[in-house]
Design a protein around this motif. Structure first.
Motif, mmCIF file in Angstrom:
data_model
loop_
_atom_site.group_PDB
_atom_site.id
_atom_site.type_symbol
_atom_site.label_atom_id
_atom_site.label_comp_id
_atom_site.label_asym_id
_atom_site.label_seq_id
_atom_site.Cartn_x
_atom_site.Cartn_y
_atom_site.Cartn_z
ATOM 1 N N LYS A 134 0.829 -1.208 0.000
ATOM 2 C CA LYS A 134 0.000 0.000 0.000
ATOM 3 C C LYS A 134 0.865 1.261 0.000
ATOM 4 C CE LYS A 134 -2.128 -1.187 3.810
ATOM 5 N NZ LYS A 134 -1.388 -2.466 4.072
ATOM 6 N N THR A 135 1.804 1.349 0.931
ATOM 7 C CA THR A 135 2.676 2.518 0.990
ATOM 8 C C THR A 135 3.611 2.550 -0.213
ATOM 9 O OG1 THR A 135 2.580 2.631 3.414
ATOM 10 C CG2 THR A 135 4.467 3.679 2.350
ATOM 11 N N PHE A 183 1.840 4.279 -3.009
ATOM 12 C CA PHE A 183 1.872 5.734 -2.876
ATOM 13 C C PHE A 183 3.229 6.299 -3.310
ATOM 14 C CE2 PHE A 183 -1.643 7.271 0.249
ATOM 15 C CZ PHE A 183 -2.600 6.801 -0.628
ATOM 16 N N LYS A 184 4.304 5.635 -2.913
ATOM 17 C CA LYS A 184 5.635 6.130 -3.270
ATOM 18 C C LYS A 184 5.846 6.077 -4.779
ATOM 19 C CE LYS A 184 7.910 5.209 1.144
ATOM 20 N NZ LYS A 184 9.000 4.472 1.859
ATOM 21 N N TYR A 237 0.692 15.241 0.156
ATOM 22 C CA TYR A 237 0.999 13.872 0.592
ATOM 23 C C TYR A 237 1.237 13.846 2.096
ATOM 24 C CZ TYR A 237 3.675 9.466 0.962
ATOM 25 O OH TYR A 237 4.130 8.224 1.320
ATOM 26 N N PRO A 280 2.545 11.174 4.669
ATOM 27 C CA PRO A 280 3.118 9.835 4.800
ATOM 28 C C PRO A 280 2.683 9.170 6.096
ATOM 29 C CG PRO A 280 4.758 11.471 5.362
ATOM 30 C CD PRO A 280 3.548 12.240 4.881
ATOM 31 N N GLN A 281 2.809 7.856 6.109
ATOM 32 C CA GLN A 281 2.495 7.109 7.337
ATOM 33 C C GLN A 281 3.481 7.460 8.438
ATOM 34 O OE1 GLN A 281 3.301 2.810 7.373
ATOM 35 N NE2 GLN A 281 1.226 2.499 8.129
ATOM 36 N N ASP A 298 -1.755 8.489 3.914
ATOM 37 C CA ASP A 298 -1.344 7.146 4.341
ATOM 38 C C ASP A 298 -1.646 6.984 5.828
ATOM 39 O OD1 ASP A 298 -0.171 4.705 4.787
ATOM 40 O OD2 ASP A 298 1.689 5.175 3.739
ATOM 41 N N GLU A 299 -2.806 6.385 6.111
ATOM 42 C CA GLU A 299 -3.296 6.187 7.483
ATOM 43 C C GLU A 299 -3.252 7.497 8.273
ATOM 44 O OE1 GLU A 299 -2.257 2.640 9.594
ATOM 45 O OE2 GLU A 299 -1.400 1.728 7.802
ATOM 46 N N ILE A 332 -5.175 5.424 2.465
ATOM 47 C CA ILE A 332 -4.866 4.112 3.028
ATOM 48 C C ILE A 332 -5.447 4.066 4.426
ATOM 49 C CG2 ILE A 332 -3.046 2.558 3.808
ATOM 50 C CD1 ILE A 332 -1.252 3.715 1.627
ATOM 51 N N SER A 333 -6.258 3.055 4.696
ATOM 52 C CA SER A 333 -6.924 2.973 5.990
ATOM 53 C C SER A 333 -7.235 1.524 6.320
ATOM 54 C CB SER A 333 -8.218 3.798 5.986
ATOM 55 O OG SER A 333 -8.895 3.692 7.222
#
Length: 234
Positions: free
Chosen positions: A43-44, A47-48, A70, A72-73, A148-149, A180-181
């Motif tokens: 998932k991450t 995104f990257k 963006y 990030p987590q 991202d979360e 992202i969740s």
């Protein structure tokens, strides 16, 4: 281009390990795409690849004029650095050529008070720091948000503020959101579409068609259950 994003046959490899394989999907402008899946599903990494920070194969095409915010987590920054929240946001404003009013608007959207910006970022609570990251992403008025979360470490009132902020950005500013969740109940009500990633399969569709017991069992390798509440809270 009616889509904010078009992805065709995307693949990401780290050495001999293929993290994402032959992934294709589209995200219409102003819609919300939720990405779910077990840890290690990519998932991450997705995104990257979307922001161009890692190498990939295939095609990623953003609509002309796309401005990405963006969150990030995890932010690779030492929390004990002598940097205040104000320093943090003003650095982004300088890069984005944004005005002080843009910064003030971003703070208002996430519910952060200006006096809080005088504190060093290391003294902020996890929820406050996460909202600062969202404000950082909003400086420059992006028309696409990658989150991202974003609710990680945020208390329930903070999550409500964040959810309201995202909905307002979509309805009033036509912002496209990729999120992202792990909160399947929220995704069921909130997302326009869901992308489910696992190490071997990908599923894409509306929440009603994708978030089924059978698909979730295949995705996570075990039975997954969640409750969908109606608008009355039942």
């Amino acid at each position: 281009m009616t889509n904010a994003l078009q992805v065709d046959h995307l693949a990401v490899r780290f050495g001999t390990a293929e993290v994402i394989r032959d992934l294709s999907f589209a995200v219409p402008r102003g819609s919300s795409l939720a990405i779910i899946g077990p840890n290690g599903a990519g998932k991450t990494v997705l995104f990257k690849a979307l922001i161009g920070s890692i190498s990939y194969e295939g095609t990623i095409r953003w609509a002309t004029g796309t401005r990405i915010g963006y969150v990030p987590q995890k932010l690779d920054i030492e929390r004990d650095l002598p940097i205040t929240g104000r320093d943090f946001l003003h650095a982004k404003a300088a890069l984005a050529k944004a005005s002080d009013s843009d910064v003030a608007n971003a703070l208002a959207l996430v519910g952060l008070e200006r006096p809080m910006l005088s504190a060093a970022i290391g003294t902020l609570s996890g929820g406050q720091f996460q909202r600062l990251l969202v404000a950082f992403a909003l400086v420059g008025k992006p028309n696409v948000l990658l989150l991202d979360e974003p609710a990680a470490g945020i208390d329930e009132p903070g999550q409500e503020i964040l959810a309201t902020t995202i909905r307002r950005l979509q309805t009033e500013n036509d912002v496209t959101v990729l999120l992202i969740s792990h909160d399947l109940s929220v995704i069921y009500h909130y997302a326009t579409a869901v992308l489910c990633l696992s190490r071997t399969h990908a599923y894409f569709g509306t929440p009603q068609t994708v978030l089924t017991p059978d698909t979730l069992r295949k995705l996570y390798g075990t039975a997954v259950d969640f409750h969908v509440h109606d608008e009355s809270g039942n």
